[in-house]
Every structure is written in C-alpha cells, then in structure tokens.
Design a protein around this motif. Structure first.
Motif, PDB file in Angstrom:
ATOM      1  N   ARG A   1      41.525  57.693  53.537  1.00 34.97           N
ATOM      2  CA  ARG A   1      41.041  57.389  51.770  1.00 34.97           C
ATOM      3  C   ARG A   1      41.594  58.544  51.272  1.00 34.97           C
ATOM      4  O   ARG A   1      41.512  58.964  50.232  1.00 34.97           O
ATOM      5  CB  ARG A   1      40.028  56.674  52.086  1.00 34.97           C
ATOM      6  N   LEU A   2      40.843  60.039  51.594  1.00 29.98           N
ATOM      7  CA  LEU A   2      41.040  61.294  50.728  1.00 29.98           C
ATOM      8  C   LEU A   2      41.905  61.564  50.346  1.00 29.98           C
ATOM      9  O   LEU A   2      42.965  61.688  49.086  1.00 29.98           O
ATOM     10  CB  LEU A   2      39.619  61.761  51.421  1.00 29.98           C
ATOM     11  N   GLU A   3      43.123  61.452  51.500  1.00 31.47           N
ATOM     12  CA  GLU A   3      44.506  61.751  51.518  1.00 31.47           C
ATOM     13  C   GLU A   3      45.318  60.939  50.325  1.00 31.47           C
ATOM     14  O   GLU A   3      46.209  60.985  50.324  1.00 31.47           O
ATOM     15  CB  GLU A   3      45.190  61.866  53.292  1.00 31.47           C
ATOM     16  N   SER A   4      45.337  58.994  50.385  1.00 30.81           N
ATOM     17  CA  SER A   4      45.437  58.475  49.659  1.00 30.81           C
ATOM     18  C   SER A   4      44.815  58.984  48.787  1.00 30.81           C
ATOM     19  O   SER A   4      45.933  58.584  47.081  1.00 30.81           O
ATOM     20  CB  SER A   4      45.887  56.730  50.043  1.00 30.81           C
ATOM     21  N   GLN A   5      43.812  59.272  48.243  1.00 37.03           N
ATOM     22  CA  GLN A   5      43.494  59.943  46.868  1.00 37.03           C
ATOM     23  C   GLN A   5      43.995  61.053  45.897  1.00 37.03           C
ATOM     24  O   GLN A   5      43.844  61.295  45.118  1.00 37.03           O
ATOM     25  CB  GLN A   5      42.178  59.738  46.423  1.00 37.03           C
ATOM     26  N   GLY A   6      44.719  61.784  47.286  1.00 35.29           N
ATOM     27  CA  GLY A   6      45.384  62.609  46.420  1.00 35.29           C
ATOM     28  C   GLY A   6      44.106  63.924  46.701  1.00 35.29           C
ATOM     29  O   GLY A   6      44.571  64.897  46.103  1.00 35.29           O
ATOM     30  N   LEU A   7      43.792  64.325  47.871  1.00 33.74           N
ATOM     31  CA  LEU A   7      42.351  66.109  47.680  1.00 33.74           C
ATOM     32  C   LEU A   7      42.402  66.379  48.135  1.00 33.74           C
ATOM     33  O   LEU A   7      42.909  67.602  48.691  1.00 33.74           O
ATOM     34  CB  LEU A   7      41.069  64.701  47.318  1.00 33.74           C
ATOM     35  N   ILE A   8      43.224  65.551  49.878  1.00 33.02           N
ATOM     36  CA  ILE A   8      43.530  66.568  50.997  1.00 33.02           C
ATOM     37  C   ILE A   8      45.188  66.700  51.239  1.00 33.02           C
ATOM     38  O   ILE A   8      45.694  64.969  50.951  1.00 33.02           O
ATOM     39  CB  ILE A   8      42.580  66.007  51.995  1.00 33.02           C
ATOM     40  N   ALA A   9      45.511  67.330  51.902  1.00 31.94           N
ATOM     41  CA  ALA A   9      47.910  66.530  52.739  1.00 31.94           C
ATOM     42  C   ALA A   9      46.901  66.936  53.831  1.00 31.94           C
ATOM     43  O   ALA A   9      45.491  67.928  54.832  1.00 31.94           O
ATOM     44  CB  ALA A   9      47.663  67.776  51.904  1.00 31.94           C
ATOM     45  N   SER A  10      47.911  66.150  54.756  1.00 31.61           N
ATOM     46  CA  SER A  10      47.739  66.429  56.091  1.00 31.61           C
ATOM     47  C   SER A  10      49.223  67.288  56.676  1.00 31.61           C
ATOM     48  O   SER A  10      49.616  66.240  56.587  1.00 31.61           O
ATOM     49  CB  SER A  10      46.926  65.218  56.782  1.00 31.61           C
TER      50      SER A  10
ATOM     51  N   TYR B   1      43.999  68.855  58.386  1.00 30.37           N
ATOM     52  CA  TYR B   1      44.162  68.651  56.904  1.00 30.37           C
ATOM     53  C   TYR B   1      43.545  69.610  56.148  1.00 30.37           C
ATOM     54  O   TYR B   1      42.771  70.727  56.494  1.00 30.37           O
ATOM     55  CB  TYR B   1      42.346  67.630  56.699  1.00 30.37           C
ATOM     56  N   ARG B   2      43.933  69.107  54.953  1.00 30.07           N
ATOM     57  CA  ARG B   2      43.970  70.931  54.000  1.00 30.07           C
ATOM     58  C   ARG B   2      43.334  70.029  52.689  1.00 30.07           C
ATOM     59  O   ARG B   2      43.721  69.734  51.625  1.00 30.07           O
ATOM     60  CB  ARG B   2      45.396  71.653  53.621  1.00 30.07           C
ATOM     61  N   LEU B   3      42.302  71.238  52.249  1.00 28.82           N
ATOM     62  CA  LEU B   3      41.701  70.523  50.374  1.00 28.82           C
ATOM     63  C   LEU B   3      42.734  70.976  49.707  1.00 28.82           C
ATOM     64  O   LEU B   3      43.579  72.587  50.205  1.00 28.82           O
ATOM     65  CB  LEU B   3      40.453  71.558  50.570  1.00 28.82           C
ATOM     66  N   ASN B   4      43.254  70.566  48.968  1.00 34.18           N
ATOM     67  CA  ASN B   4      43.601  70.971  47.663  1.00 34.18           C
ATOM     68  C   ASN B   4      43.588  71.061  46.183  1.00 34.18           C
ATOM     69  O   ASN B   4      42.603  70.915  46.416  1.00 34.18           O
ATOM     70  CB  ASN B   4      45.583  69.921  47.922  1.00 34.18           C
ATOM     71  N   GLU B   5      43.567  71.461  45.240  1.00 35.71           N
ATOM     72  CA  GLU B   5      43.447  71.956  44.345  1.00 35.71           C
ATOM     73  C   GLU B   5      42.753  70.535  43.860  1.00 35.71           C
ATOM     74  O   GLU B   5      41.798  70.892  42.696  1.00 35.71           O
ATOM     75  CB  GLU B   5      44.402  72.052  42.562  1.00 35.71           C
ATOM     76  N   THR B   6      43.359  69.320  43.574  1.00 37.81           N
ATOM     77  CA  THR B   6      42.471  68.225  42.597  1.00 37.81           C
ATOM     78  C   THR B   6      41.078  68.442  43.832  1.00 37.81           C
ATOM     79  O   THR B   6      39.787  67.684  43.418  1.00 37.81           O
ATOM     80  CB  THR B   6      42.883  67.210  42.906  1.00 37.81           C
ATOM     81  N   GLY B   7      41.071  68.276  45.040  1.00 38.11           N
ATOM     82  CA  GLY B   7      39.859  68.086  46.136  1.00 38.11           C
ATOM     83  C   GLY B   7      38.628  69.036  45.313  1.00 38.11           C
ATOM     84  O   GLY B   7      37.599  68.705  45.047  1.00 38.11           O
ATOM     85  N   SER B   8      39.112  70.162  44.979  1.00 39.41           N
ATOM     86  CA  SER B   8      38.609  71.645  44.585  1.00 39.41           C
ATOM     87  C   SER B   8      37.662  71.404  43.596  1.00 39.41           C
ATOM     88  O   SER B   8      36.780  71.090  43.688  1.00 39.41           O
ATOM     89  CB  SER B   8      39.431  73.184  44.703  1.00 39.41           C
TER      90      SER B   8
END
Lengths: 113, 239
Positions: free
Chosen positions: A55-64, A78-85
């Motif tokens: 779900r977090l990935e589809s929300q664009g907070l993390i990438a895999s 999984y990697r956190l991206n800027e939106t996630g931070s």
C-alpha cells in the motif's frame, strides 16, 4: 504487555517508514527490527506486513526492487523516497502531540496524588 | 514422510487458491518463509518444525488473502474480466460447434425416424443442448477444478488465446458460408418439402432452447453465487 490491535495498526505505517529511513530493507528484516526495537512488543502477524508495504508503495512513499540475496534467493527490497521522508515528519508531529497531551494529564494526576 | 518441498508447494497453492494474491506476492512471502525457517533451523529445529512455526507466524491464509484482496482489487477484477471475455468467446465457439452437429444429426435422424417439423425441432434442440452442456461442464471442470489455465506458462497461455480466437473466427466464417451451400445441396438432394420442414423445425428448436437456456443460466448463477468472506459479511451486517 500486549498492545491493542488498533494501536498496532495505527503505528504500523510510521514504524515501517521510520525503519526504512535507517536504510533499504526487506519484509523479514523489517519485522525483526521492529521486534528488536520494542523488545518483542511490536509484532504483527508476519504476513500482514506485506499488504502494508504494498500500500505504501502504491501511495508512492516507498519504492521496491528485487535483489538476489547471499542465499541465492530473490528478495524484494524497499526504499524510502522523499515523499515518504516528508510523511515521517507529519507522523512525528502527530505522535508527539498525542504523547505530550496524554503525558500532561498523567503527570498532573501524579502531582495531585 | 515429511517433504519440505511438498509442504511449501502446498502452502503456496493454498495462498494462490484464493485468487487474491499475484505471483510476486506469493514469491515475496515464500522468501519470508524461507528466511524464517533458516533462522529456526539454526536454533535447532527440524525442517518440519520450522516449517510449521514459520508458516503459522506468517499467519492464517484466509486473513492474509483478505488483506491482499484490498491491495490487489484492480488486478482481481481484471482477472475476473479476463474470464468473462474468455467465457463469451468460448460459448460462441461451443454454440457454433453444437449447432453444426445438431444440423447434421437432425438430417441423419430424420432420414431414420421420418420427417416432421416437430421431430426436427426435438432432435436438433436435443443434440445442441447436450453438446453444449457437456462441453461447458468439461470446461468448468478444467478451469475450476484443475485450474489448468493458470498452471500453463505465459507463452502457452497466449497461444491458447490466439487459438481460441482463431477458432471462433474460422467456425464463424465456415458456418456462414456453409449454411448457404448446405441449403442448396439439401434442396437438390431432399427436395423442397423436407427443407421446409427443417426450417419450421428450426423455429421449434429456437423456441425450446429460448426457454431451456434461461433455466440453465438461472441454475448456474444461483449455484455459483459468490460466497462472502467473513470480513465482507461483517461489513454488510454493519451497514
């Protein structure tokens, strides 16, 4: 001590995001990290973590991305991206507010007693 | 004898059976299961013990699949839509196939029993219905009970799709051209009277089948009505 189901569910997202803020990770390691940090209190049914991650990935907070582990098995990292931070910061404010509010009440009560 | 590979395969089949998880979801969970089993066997557990504990920690397949159903809703409906379209194409093929044999069967049958529009209608409706029913049942068994299609590799799946569509087009063209040819041939061989009886019989057949098919569809739809998962039941109760 057992945390209530609602609390575990509510804290899952900030917890997962914050663990990923430490560095890229995969499902199994995220669960182990959460258990270690909380002394075994923060534990999901293992399988339930993956829908959260997706779900977090589809929300664009993390990438895999799929990498090959030392064992030769495929592993999805999984990697956190800027939106996630940025979202982590929002969560921090929220959780600190909740904590501070409750604390004020509890500290006053202690003083009166 | 406990076989670890069989146990893992069975566990994956159970997750896949709910149709809410895609292949990569199951792969990811399997990697998790393996990691957990590795750490349990380092702690001294046997293969069987570590499998039992690791799979239990991952959780009850029903509730996991329910969670994945929420995430994969689009994919799930896409898959359902795939089967709907596939169903329509297959029914078209089957009914073309069945009507062809019904036609041949009727002429042979009437030559043996005698010519009468009612006999024509009963024989051809009977043959068409029986062929369609058996082919549909066979397809149901292959698709639902054996999940044959899902077991095939993607390349083979695409080939099957192309063959099915090709067959649909081919049968359509052949039957449309054939009907003109057959009627002419029949007029010459059997004479106008019998061809007329076939035409009236066809009307009886169409009438009979137009009542029979809705009964079949009704029975099938009620029988196959989607079962609600416990979570959905609770939701309906809450509303």
């Amino acid at each position: 001590m057992n945390l209530s189901k609602d609390l575990v569910a509510a804290s899952a997202t900030p917890l997962v995001l914050s663990i990923l803020a430490e560095g890229d990770s995969y499902g199994y390691a995220i669960i182990k990290r959460a258990a270690d940090l909380s002394g075994g209190v923060m534990q999901w049914t293992d399988g339930m973590l993956y829908p959260i991650l997706h779900r977090l990935e589809s929300q664009g907070l993390i990438a895999s991305e799929v990498r090959i582990a030392d064992t030769g098995r495929k592993r999805k990292y999984y990697r956190l991206n800027e939106t996630g931070s940025a979202v982590i910061e929002t969560y921090q404010t929220q959780w600190r507010t909740v904590y501070a509010t409750l604390n004020k009440l509890w500290e006053t009560k202690l003083c009166l007693a | 004898m406990f076989s670890i590979n069989e146990a893992i395969e069975g566990w994956k089949q159970e997750l896949a059976g709910r149709q809410t998880m895609i292949a990569s979801d199951i792969e990811e969970l399997e990697a998790h299961l393996q990691d957990e089993m590795d750490s349990l066997s380092i702690a001294g557990l046997s293969e069987e013990e570590s499998f039992v504990i690791a799979s239990r920690r991952i959780g009850n397949p029903d509730s996991i699949c329910q969670e994945f159903a929420k995430i994969n809703a689009t994919v799930i409906w896409r898959n359902r839509f795939f089967w709907m379209i596939m169903g329509i194409v297959l029914i078209q093929i089957i009914s073309k196939f069945a009507s062809f044999f019904a036609f041949i069967g009727t002429i042979i049958g009437c030559q043996l029993i005698g010519w009468n529009p009612l006999i024509v209608g009963v024989i051809s409706a009977g043959i068409q219905f029986a062929i369609m029913l058996w082919l549909c049942l066979g397809l149901y068994f292959a698709a639902v009970k054996l999940s044959v299609f899902q077991r095939l590799r993607q390349k083979t799946q695409i080939r099957i799709i192309i063959v099915v569509i090709g067959l649909n087009v081919l049968l359509g063209v052949l039957l449309n051209l054939g009907v003109r040819f057959w009627y002419t041939a029949l007029l010459v061989r059997l004479g106008a009277e019998k061809v007329g009886q076939i035409a009236i019989g066809d009307t009886y057949k169409a009438f009979g089948l137009s009542i029979l098919w809705p009964i079949v569809w009704l029975t099938l739809l009620i029988w196959l009505m989607p079962k609600k998962t416990p979570a959905e039941q609770r939701q309906t109760a809450a509303h």
